[in-house]
Design a protein around this motif. Sequence first.
Motif, PDB file in Angstrom:
ATOM      1  N   ILE A  85       0.974 106.367 -25.692  1.00 33.83           N
ATOM      2  CA  ILE A  85      -0.123 105.635 -25.060  1.00 33.83           C
ATOM      3  C   ILE A  85      -1.386 106.477 -25.234  1.00 33.83           C
ATOM      4  N   VAL A  86      -2.413 105.889 -25.814  1.00 37.02           N
ATOM      5  CA  VAL A  86      -3.658 106.614 -26.079  1.00 37.02           C
ATOM      6  C   VAL A  86      -4.786 105.935 -25.320  1.00 37.02           C
ATOM      7  N   ILE A  87      -5.497 106.701 -24.502  1.00 37.61           N
ATOM      8  CA  ILE A  87      -6.584 106.158 -23.699  1.00 37.61           C
ATOM      9  C   ILE A  87      -7.872 106.886 -24.049  1.00 37.61           C
ATOM     10  N   MET A  88      -8.888 106.128 -24.471  1.00 36.40           N
ATOM     11  CA  MET A  88     -10.178 106.734 -24.792  1.00 36.40           C
ATOM     12  C   MET A  88     -11.106 106.692 -23.580  1.00 36.40           C
ATOM     13  N   VAL A  89     -11.587 107.865 -23.216  1.00 35.05           N
ATOM     14  CA  VAL A  89     -12.545 107.997 -22.118  1.00 35.05           C
ATOM     15  C   VAL A  89     -13.757 108.772 -22.629  1.00 35.05           C
ATOM     16  N   HIS A  90     -14.942 108.235 -22.454  1.00 30.15           N
ATOM     17  CA  HIS A  90     -16.150 108.954 -22.851  1.00 30.15           C
ATOM     18  C   HIS A  90     -16.417 110.087 -21.856  1.00 30.15           C
ATOM     19  N   PRO A  91     -16.739 111.272 -22.343  1.00 28.87           N
ATOM     20  CA  PRO A  91     -16.977 112.404 -21.445  1.00 28.87           C
ATOM     21  C   PRO A  91     -18.381 112.435 -20.835  1.00 28.87           C
ATOM     22  N   ASP A  92     -19.101 111.315 -20.924  1.00 32.51           N
ATOM     23  CA  ASP A  92     -20.459 111.285 -20.350  1.00 32.51           C
ATOM     24  C   ASP A  92     -20.468 110.764 -18.916  1.00 32.51           C
ATOM     25  N   TYR A  93     -19.281 110.500 -18.369  1.00 36.09           N
ATOM     26  CA  TYR A  93     -19.082 110.068 -16.980  1.00 36.09           C
ATOM     27  C   TYR A  93     -19.691 108.699 -16.686  1.00 36.09           C
ATOM     28  N   GLN A  94     -19.861 107.900 -17.717  1.00 38.10           N
ATOM     29  CA  GLN A  94     -20.316 106.524 -17.498  1.00 38.10           C
ATOM     30  C   GLN A  94     -19.159 105.669 -16.969  1.00 38.10           C
ATOM     31  N   TYR A  95     -17.936 106.032 -17.394  1.00 40.91           N
ATOM     32  CA  TYR A  95     -16.727 105.374 -16.899  1.00 40.91           C
ATOM     33  C   TYR A  95     -15.868 106.410 -16.173  1.00 40.91           C
ATOM     34  N   THR A  96     -15.278 106.024 -15.050  1.00 37.30           N
ATOM     35  CA  THR A  96     -14.438 106.962 -14.319  1.00 37.30           C
ATOM     36  C   THR A  96     -13.015 107.023 -14.887  1.00 37.30           C
ATOM     37  N   PRO A  97     -12.475 108.210 -15.087  1.00 38.12           N
ATOM     38  CA  PRO A  97     -11.090 108.350 -15.547  1.00 38.12           C
ATOM     39  C   PRO A  97     -10.061 107.917 -14.500  1.00 38.12           C
ATOM     40  N   LEU A  98     -10.507 107.573 -13.304  1.00 35.18           N
ATOM     41  CA  LEU A  98      -9.576 107.184 -12.240  1.00 35.18           C
ATOM     42  C   LEU A  98      -8.845 105.878 -12.555  1.00 35.18           C
ATOM     43  N   LEU A  99      -9.298 105.146 -13.561  1.00 29.40           N
ATOM     44  CA  LEU A  99      -8.602 103.923 -13.972  1.00 29.40           C
ATOM     45  C   LEU A  99      -7.463 104.203 -14.953  1.00 29.40           C
ATOM     46  N   ILE A 100      -7.319 105.436 -15.391  1.00 28.31           N
ATOM     47  CA  ILE A 100      -6.288 105.771 -16.376  1.00 28.31           C
ATOM     48  C   ILE A 100      -4.891 105.341 -15.925  1.00 28.31           C
ATOM     49  N   PRO A 101      -4.470 105.613 -14.680  1.00 30.01           N
ATOM     50  CA  PRO A 101      -3.121 105.189 -14.276  1.00 30.01           C
ATOM     51  C   PRO A 101      -2.901 103.684 -14.387  1.00 30.01           C
ATOM     52  N   THR A 102      -3.893 102.900 -14.030  1.00 31.78           N
ATOM     53  CA  THR A 102      -3.777 101.443 -14.121  1.00 31.78           C
ATOM     54  C   THR A 102      -3.619 100.993 -15.572  1.00 31.78           C
ATOM     55  N   MET A 103      -4.448 101.520 -16.444  1.00 34.17           N
ATOM     56  CA  MET A 103      -4.389 101.144 -17.854  1.00 34.17           C
ATOM     57  C   MET A 103      -3.079 101.598 -18.484  1.00 34.17           C
ATOM     58  N   CYS A 104      -2.640 102.781 -18.089  1.00 36.22           N
ATOM     59  CA  CYS A 104      -1.379 103.330 -18.588  1.00 36.22           C
ATOM     60  C   CYS A 104      -0.201 102.469 -18.140  1.00 36.22           C
ATOM     61  N   ASN A 105      -0.233 102.033 -16.895  1.00 39.02           N
ATOM     62  CA  ASN A 105       0.838 101.197 -16.347  1.00 39.02           C
ATOM     63  C   ASN A 105       0.993  99.899 -17.123  1.00 39.02           C
ATOM     64  N   ILE A 106      -0.119  99.258 -17.471  1.00 37.08           N
ATOM     65  CA  ILE A 106      -0.075  97.973 -18.171  1.00 37.08           C
ATOM     66  C   ILE A 106       0.611  98.115 -19.532  1.00 37.08           C
ATOM     67  N   ILE A 107       0.286  99.186 -20.253  1.00 37.00           N
ATOM     68  CA  ILE A 107       0.912  99.419 -21.557  1.00 37.00           C
ATOM     69  C   ILE A 107       2.330  99.943 -21.388  1.00 37.00           C
ATOM     70  N   GLY A 108       2.518 100.873 -20.468  1.00 34.19           N
ATOM     71  CA  GLY A 108       3.825 101.495 -20.264  1.00 34.19           C
ATOM     72  C   GLY A 108       4.897 100.526 -19.816  1.00 34.19           C
ATOM     73  N   GLU A 109       4.516  99.480 -19.100  1.00 37.66           N
ATOM     74  CA  GLU A 109       5.478  98.470 -18.645  1.00 37.66           C
ATOM     75  C   GLU A 109       5.684  97.370 -19.680  1.00 37.66           C
ATOM     76  N   GLY A 110       5.004  97.488 -20.815  1.00 35.73           N
ATOM     77  CA  GLY A 110       5.182  96.515 -21.878  1.00 35.73           C
ATOM     78  C   GLY A 110       4.502  95.183 -21.632  1.00 35.73           C
ATOM     79  N   LEU A 111       3.503  95.163 -20.719  1.00 35.06           N
ATOM     80  CA  LEU A 111       2.803  93.909 -20.421  1.00 35.06           C
ATOM     81  C   LEU A 111       1.817  93.540 -21.523  1.00 35.06           C
ATOM     82  N   TYR A 112       1.012  94.513 -21.943  1.00 33.29           N
ATOM     83  CA  TYR A 112       0.051  94.332 -23.026  1.00 33.29           C
ATOM     84  C   TYR A 112      -0.016  95.624 -23.834  1.00 33.29           C
ATOM     85  N   PRO A 113      -0.240  95.533 -25.148  1.00 36.20           N
ATOM     86  CA  PRO A 113      -0.337  96.741 -25.969  1.00 36.20           C
ATOM     87  C   PRO A 113      -1.741  97.334 -26.020  1.00 36.20           C
ATOM     88  N   VAL A 114      -2.737  96.575 -25.514  1.00 33.84           N
ATOM     89  CA  VAL A 114      -4.129  97.028 -25.522  1.00 33.84           C
ATOM     90  C   VAL A 114      -4.752  96.681 -24.174  1.00 33.84           C
TER      91      VAL A 114
END
Length: 246
Positions: A85-114
């Motif tokens: 699972i690969v998650i792109m986060v910009h290091p300029d803090y425009q987006y919070t990395p706190l959404l990583i677990p949610t995005m990871c869960n969606i792919i990890g559970e096989g719901l969506y590949p993107v």
Amino acid sequence: MYKDKKVVVVMPAYNAALTLEKTYAEVPRDLVDEVILCDDASKDDTSALAKQLGVDHVITHPRNRGYGGNQKSLYNKALEIGADIVIMVHPDYQYTPLLIPTMCNIIGEGLYPVVLASRILGKGALKGGMPLYKYVANRFLTATQNFLVNYKLSEYHTGYRAFSREVLEKIDFNANDDDFVFDNEMLSQIIYHGFDIAEVTCPTKYFDEASSINFVRSSKYGLGVLRVSMMHRLNKWGLAKSKIYQ
């Protein structure tokens, strides 16, 4: 890991020294196995700071290769180290990395590949300070893209996105442009090859230190987006054979 799947965060960086530490601090390292940062020939000490913070892999381009070129280095490295699972986060803090677990869960559970983190779902974009002209352009381009590529997304222009290994191995992202239109070419490839895409609502912040392109480059990007969507449709009709869809 997430259910025996290796989770890798990739960060395309350019002059990110002022915001990198704050961004990296929010990366959930209890879930994320490795972090890769690619410094696209920054003029500040982005690479040195990344190493100081403990980023697992720091790639430094000797010359600026562009936003797309930066991502190519990141995704190739992620595949090389066995990311599932690969998650792109910009290091300029425009987006919070706190959404990583949610995005990871969606792919990890096989719901969506993107998974895309959308600024447009809800009112996150304008509330976060997105300039009005960019918001209007975003809405126009997205409507046009949805029509031409025969898909439905709230936006195609977020830089916060996650992919399964299968997707990155299937599409030829290395054939894409090295500039900002890379992002749209990648989504076009994903839709062209039949992968489904999920979206989650994402708050965003616009401030002086956050990366942003000016009006001239935004206009160039917009024209590039329209070109990509038109070529997508022509390839689907069999009237063109673009190498990015091979």
